[in-house]
Design a protein around this motif. Structure first.
Motif, PDB file in Angstrom:
ATOM      1  N   GLY A  84      89.375  64.133  91.470  1.00  0.00           N
ATOM      2  CA  GLY A  84      89.145  65.109  90.422  1.00  0.00           C
ATOM      3  C   GLY A  84      88.906  64.507  89.063  1.00  0.00           C
ATOM      4  O   GLY A  84      88.868  63.286  88.890  1.00  0.00           O
ATOM      5  N   VAL A  85      88.762  65.389  88.080  1.00  0.00           N
ATOM      6  CA  VAL A  85      88.511  64.985  86.703  1.00  0.00           C
ATOM      7  C   VAL A  85      89.300  65.913  85.779  1.00  0.00           C
ATOM      8  O   VAL A  85      89.551  67.076  86.121  1.00  0.00           O
ATOM      9  N   HIS A  86      89.728  65.356  84.638  1.00  0.00           N
ATOM     10  CA  HIS A  86      90.468  66.152  83.660  1.00  0.00           C
ATOM     11  C   HIS A  86      89.733  66.106  82.328  1.00  0.00           C
ATOM     12  O   HIS A  86      89.364  65.024  81.856  1.00  0.00           O
ATOM     13  N   VAL A  87      89.520  67.274  81.729  1.00  0.00           N
ATOM     14  CA  VAL A  87      88.802  67.341  80.449  1.00  0.00           C
ATOM     15  C   VAL A  87      89.628  68.079  79.402  1.00  0.00           C
ATOM     16  O   VAL A  87      90.464  68.921  79.724  1.00  0.00           O
ATOM     17  N   GLY A  88      89.352  67.736  78.146  1.00  0.00           N
ATOM     18  CA  GLY A  88      90.011  68.386  77.023  1.00  0.00           C
ATOM     19  C   GLY A  88      89.103  69.412  76.370  1.00  0.00           C
ATOM     20  O   GLY A  88      87.974  69.646  76.822  1.00  0.00           O
ATOM     21  N   GLN A  89      89.571  69.973  75.286  1.00  0.00           N
ATOM     22  CA  GLN A  89      88.825  71.026  74.595  1.00  0.00           C
ATOM     23  C   GLN A  89      87.585  70.505  73.863  1.00  0.00           C
ATOM     24  O   GLN A  89      86.702  71.283  73.521  1.00  0.00           O
ATOM     25  N   THR A  90      87.513  69.199  73.624  1.00  0.00           N
ATOM     26  CA  THR A  90      86.343  68.646  72.928  1.00  0.00           C
ATOM     27  C   THR A  90      85.447  67.835  73.873  1.00  0.00           C
ATOM     28  O   THR A  90      84.545  67.135  73.434  1.00  0.00           O
ATOM     29  N   ASP A  91      85.704  67.937  75.176  1.00  0.00           N
ATOM     30  CA  ASP A  91      84.875  67.250  76.169  1.00  0.00           C
ATOM     31  C   ASP A  91      83.805  68.208  76.699  1.00  0.00           C
ATOM     32  O   ASP A  91      83.658  69.326  76.204  1.00  0.00           O
ATOM     33  N   ILE A  92      83.077  67.784  77.721  1.00  0.00           N
ATOM     34  CA  ILE A  92      82.096  68.668  78.369  1.00  0.00           C
ATOM     35  C   ILE A  92      82.816  69.946  78.805  1.00  0.00           C
ATOM     36  O   ILE A  92      83.911  69.866  79.379  1.00  0.00           O
ATOM     37  N   PRO A  93      82.251  71.122  78.551  1.00  0.00           N
ATOM     38  CA  PRO A  93      82.927  72.376  78.912  1.00  0.00           C
ATOM     39  C   PRO A  93      83.316  72.430  80.390  1.00  0.00           C
ATOM     40  O   PRO A  93      82.576  71.958  81.261  1.00  0.00           O
ATOM     41  N   ALA A  94      84.474  73.015  80.652  1.00  0.00           N
ATOM     42  CA  ALA A  94      85.004  73.073  82.011  1.00  0.00           C
ATOM     43  C   ALA A  94      84.029  73.719  82.996  1.00  0.00           C
ATOM     44  O   ALA A  94      83.880  73.252  84.132  1.00  0.00           O
ATOM     45  N   ALA A  95      83.350  74.776  82.573  1.00  0.00           N
ATOM     46  CA  ALA A  95      82.407  75.466  83.470  1.00  0.00           C
ATOM     47  C   ALA A  95      81.258  74.541  83.871  1.00  0.00           C
ATOM     48  O   ALA A  95      80.795  74.580  85.019  1.00  0.00           O
ATOM     49  N   VAL A  96      80.821  73.704  82.940  1.00  0.00           N
ATOM     50  CA  VAL A  96      79.744  72.753  83.236  1.00  0.00           C
ATOM     51  C   VAL A  96      80.255  71.665  84.176  1.00  0.00           C
ATOM     52  O   VAL A  96      79.576  71.281  85.137  1.00  0.00           O
ATOM     53  N   VAL A  97      81.467  71.182  83.918  1.00  0.00           N
ATOM     54  CA  VAL A  97      82.073  70.163  84.781  1.00  0.00           C
ATOM     55  C   VAL A  97      82.210  70.697  86.211  1.00  0.00           C
ATOM     56  O   VAL A  97      81.883  70.011  87.175  1.00  0.00           O
ATOM     57  N   ARG A  98      82.678  71.932  86.330  1.00  0.00           N
ATOM     58  CA  ARG A  98      82.818  72.533  87.662  1.00  0.00           C
ATOM     59  C   ARG A  98      81.475  72.565  88.392  1.00  0.00           C
ATOM     60  O   ARG A  98      81.391  72.263  89.584  1.00  0.00           O
ATOM     61  N   HIS A  99      80.437  72.908  87.666  1.00  0.00           N
ATOM     62  CA  HIS A  99      79.097  72.957  88.257  1.00  0.00           C
ATOM     63  C   HIS A  99      78.666  71.568  88.748  1.00  0.00           C
ATOM     64  O   HIS A  99      78.078  71.430  89.819  1.00  0.00           O
TER      65      HIS A  99
END
Length: 210
Positions: A84-99
């Protein structure tokens, strides 16, 4: 299965704080003490160094059947086939990462309030990293999340919650009754004189409040 993930003792690496000679030793010792999930965080590495480190850590976590999460870098996570991967509020948006990563990989998102938590769950997060709960040397500019706000987050989302920021033997008992699914630990494990013993103690404390 993602639903079977044990978030209870979630190690976040920091090579500048580690007491061991190598990061590999730190991760091995932490898993031996009961760590259930490892996040590789390499804020100062270039891409090749991060990738090579991830390859080495993935060998260890795979052998021990522990999920590996990569902080921020979706490309590194995919390159080493991390879980998996973990992102913060200033990283690539979560919805984009999920895609990008698809439905089978774990997606974690850092949040500090209920609104961010609700959005993260809606955008496909599998779990939330909530914090910073207390002042910490690893993130000096982080705003503090109150226990009341943690309760609001818990009441508004159904996905697992892992607390981070100043989590140690003294602070773990304060989370009794909060409904968290795990504690995310940096220095209290990785900077300990005996990493394995430190992880064991935290695991026992978490089990007592859970």
């Amino acid at each position: 299965m993602k639903s079977d993930i044990d978030y209870s003792i979630y190690l976040v690496t920091d090579r500048e704080l580690m007491s061991s000679e190598t990061l590999e030793e730190a991760v091995e010792q932490s898993i031996a003490g009961g760590t259930t999930l490892v996040q590789l965080r390499e804020k100062t590495s270039d891409s090749l160094e991060f990738y090579n480190t991830a390859v080495r850590i993935k060998r260890i976590t795979s052998r021990r059947n522990i999920p590996l999460i990569i902080n921020d870098r979706v490309d590194i996570a995919l390159a080493v086939d991390a879980e998996g991967v973990h992102v913060g509020q200033t990283d690539i948006p979560a919805a984009v990462v999920r895609h990008i990563i698809g439905d089978n990989k774990i997606l974690g998102v850092s949040v500090s309030n209920a609104e961010e938590a609700i959005k993260a769950e809606r955008d496909g997060a599998d779990y939330l990293g909530v914090g910073a709960m207390f002042a910490t040397d690893t993130k000096t500019n982080a705003s503090i999340v109150t226990i009341e706000e943690l309760a609001r987050i818990r009441n508004n989302v159904s996905i697992p919650i892992v607390v981070i920021g100043g989590i140690n033997e003294k602070t773990v008992p304060l989370f009794k009754g909060t409904g968290i699914n795990g504690i995310s630990v940096v220095s209290a494990i990785i900077a300990a004189k005996d990493i394995t013993v430190a992880a064991k103690k935290l695991k026992k404390l978490f089990e007592e409040i859970h």
